[in-house]
Design a protein around this motif. Structure first.
Motif, PDB file in Angstrom:
ATOM      1  N   ASP A   7     -29.540  37.226  31.907  1.00  0.00           N
ATOM      2  CA  ASP A   7     -29.339  36.670  33.245  1.00  0.00           C
ATOM      3  C   ASP A   7     -30.578  36.845  34.113  1.00  0.00           C
ATOM      4  O   ASP A   7     -31.000  35.924  34.815  1.00  0.00           O
ATOM      5  N   TYR A   8     -31.171  38.027  34.061  1.00  0.00           N
ATOM      6  CA  TYR A   8     -32.356  38.289  34.893  1.00  0.00           C
ATOM      7  C   TYR A   8     -33.503  37.349  34.528  1.00  0.00           C
ATOM      8  O   TYR A   8     -34.228  36.870  35.406  1.00  0.00           O
TER       9      TYR A   8
ATOM     10  N   LEU B 133     -32.662  47.226  33.820  1.00  0.00           N
ATOM     11  CA  LEU B 133     -31.654  46.286  33.347  1.00  0.00           C
ATOM     12  C   LEU B 133     -30.636  46.970  32.443  1.00  0.00           C
ATOM     13  O   LEU B 133     -29.437  46.645  32.480  1.00  0.00           O
ATOM     14  N   ALA B 134     -31.086  47.939  31.637  1.00  0.00           N
ATOM     15  CA  ALA B 134     -30.179  48.649  30.735  1.00  0.00           C
ATOM     16  C   ALA B 134     -29.201  49.524  31.523  1.00  0.00           C
ATOM     17  O   ALA B 134     -27.995  49.517  31.262  1.00  0.00           O
TER      18      ALA B 134
ATOM     19  N   GLN C  28     -28.722  37.742  39.267  1.00  0.00           N
ATOM     20  CA  GLN C  28     -27.722  36.680  39.451  1.00  0.00           C
ATOM     21  C   GLN C  28     -28.211  35.353  38.904  1.00  0.00           C
ATOM     22  O   GLN C  28     -28.245  34.344  39.596  1.00  0.00           O
ATOM     23  N   HIS C  29     -28.635  35.336  37.645  1.00  0.00           N
ATOM     24  CA  HIS C  29     -29.077  34.079  37.030  1.00  0.00           C
ATOM     25  C   HIS C  29     -28.163  33.695  35.887  1.00  0.00           C
ATOM     26  O   HIS C  29     -28.594  33.116  34.909  1.00  0.00           O
ATOM     27  N   ALA C  30     -26.899  34.020  36.012  1.00  0.00           N
ATOM     28  CA  ALA C  30     -25.951  33.747  34.918  1.00  0.00           C
ATOM     29  C   ALA C  30     -25.823  32.250  34.692  1.00  0.00           C
ATOM     30  O   ALA C  30     -25.891  31.465  35.634  1.00  0.00           O
ATOM     31  N   PRO C  31     -25.657  31.819  33.435  1.00  0.00           N
ATOM     32  CA  PRO C  31     -25.556  30.398  33.130  1.00  0.00           C
ATOM     33  C   PRO C  31     -24.233  29.812  33.617  1.00  0.00           C
ATOM     34  O   PRO C  31     -23.297  30.528  33.847  1.00  0.00           O
TER      35      PRO C  31
END
Length: 376
Positions: A125-126, A337-338, A373-376
């Protein structure tokens, strides 16, 4: 070859037009030529021999315009031919190496509430990578029956390349995104499978170099501008897999009430049949409440497992420091991110609310929410 031939042919036509006798009239001819042409235009019609005669007696200026049009058309044709030839060449190259480029077809096999799957989604997403999700039934696991690797997450690339293990998925894709000089298959050669035994003597598969992003020195300098930033990223990514993730189950199944609430969430978000969902919610909750006690002993946790969670999260925040937004500086690195991916599986549960209220993680966590917040 085709472009060169096209250019030569069009060039010959243009030269023939410009080199016709009517176009090589000297400066003493115009008056005579104009007078002659006016007579020809009045004497002949618009078809047959008359049309031919009229065409052959067009003024020199019009011949030059016509010749220029041929040249212009030839240039445009040459441009289009070269363009199409280049596009065809790119298509052939892409067919030979379909993994190259930014249009990877990614399919993630997962359990939504799995911490390891969540951290892979945080990475995808990132970085704005589009992907399809296949939710795996945790009881039957029919969705991954085709795979000899029976854990999730599994990431399929272009339906042909399988990547196992969350940390390998993240390291390999990060390597690929930075270099783009090797296919994903070639990148995976840097992360070999290794047969090993865990602390209980059970045979397991591990992966070499799984916390390393395999880039050259020049790319590494750009990715890790500070002296110890690469070392710190690797250290905290290991910490996530070896410590933080083991605090999740004992905390979300800490009491029978919390265990039931957790399984209610798991059943709602997961892929269960009606009977399986009922069984998982009630019997699974009871089983995990008991198992959480064993996990607490296995990992030497305190009686109040919340204290271990609070300490771990505060240690993470302290490692970032007061002068940085993220462990990676102004932007998250793979450790950010982890950690974010693992912690967010507790959202909506009592353990998450307690963590936000009793630690210093809130500001960092909210910043991570915004950038991921870059979810498909």
């Amino acid at each position: 070859m085709m472009a060169a031939s096209c250019a030569r042919t069009l060039g010959k036509v243009a030269r023939l037009v410009l080199d016709t006798p009517i176009n090589r009239i000297t400066k003493t001819d115009p008056f005579i030529n104009k007078f002659h042409l006016r007579g020809q235009v009045r004497a002949y019609g618009n078809s047959g021999a008359g049309f031919k005669s009229r065409f052959l007696h067009i003024s020199p200026i019009r011949w030059r315009v016509l010749g220029g049009a041929f040249l212009l058309g030839g240039g445009f044709g040459l441009y289009q031919t070269i363009k199409l030839t280049f596009q065809h060449h790119l298509a052939e190259e892409k067919a030979k190496a379909p993994e190259l480029g930014t249009d990877l077809k990614l399919t993630l096999y997962q359990y939504k509430t799995c911490p390891f799957c969540s951290k892979v989604r945080a990475f995808l997403d990132y970085h704005g990578l589009r992907y399809e999700i296949v939710e795996v039934n945790p009881v039957m696991r029919q969705e991954i029956k085709w795979s000899t690797y029976r854990k999730v997450p599994i990431l399929m690339v272009d339906r042909t390349v399988q990547i196992n293990d969350s940390s390998v998925i993240i390291s390999a894709l990060k390597t690929y995104l930075i270099t783009k000089q090797r296919t994903v298959s070639e990148v995976l050669d840097c992360y070999p499978e290794i047969k090993a035994k865990n602390d209980r003597g059970k045979d397991v598969i591990e992966f070499g170099n799984k916390y390393w992003v395999m880039v050259n020195n020049e790319d590494a300098d750009g990715l890790y501008p500070e002296k110890d930033s690469r070392k710190e990223e690797i250290k905290w990514r290991k910490w996530v897999d070896e410590w933080l993730v083991h605090l999740i189950s004992p905390n979300v199944y800490r009491t029978p009430t919390e265990a039931l609430a957790s399984f209610d969430y798991i059943v709602r978000e997961g892929k269960f049949g009606t009977f399986e969902g009922f069984f998982a919610k009630y019997f699974g909750a009871a089983a995990m409440w008991i198992i959480s006690k064993r996990l607490k002993n296995r990992h030497n946790l305190q009686n109040d497992v919340r204290q271990d969670l609070y300490k771990a999260v505060n240690d993470w925040v302290a490692a970032i420091g007061k002068n940085k937004r993220f462990m990676g500086g102004d932007e998250p690195n793979l450790a950010d991110l982890a950690v974010f991916g693992v912690l967010r599986v507790m959202e909506g549960l009592q353990a998450f609310d307690d963590m936000m209220d009793h630690t210093k993680v809130k500001n960092w966590y909210r910043r991570m929410e915004k950038v991921a917040q870059h979810a498909p």
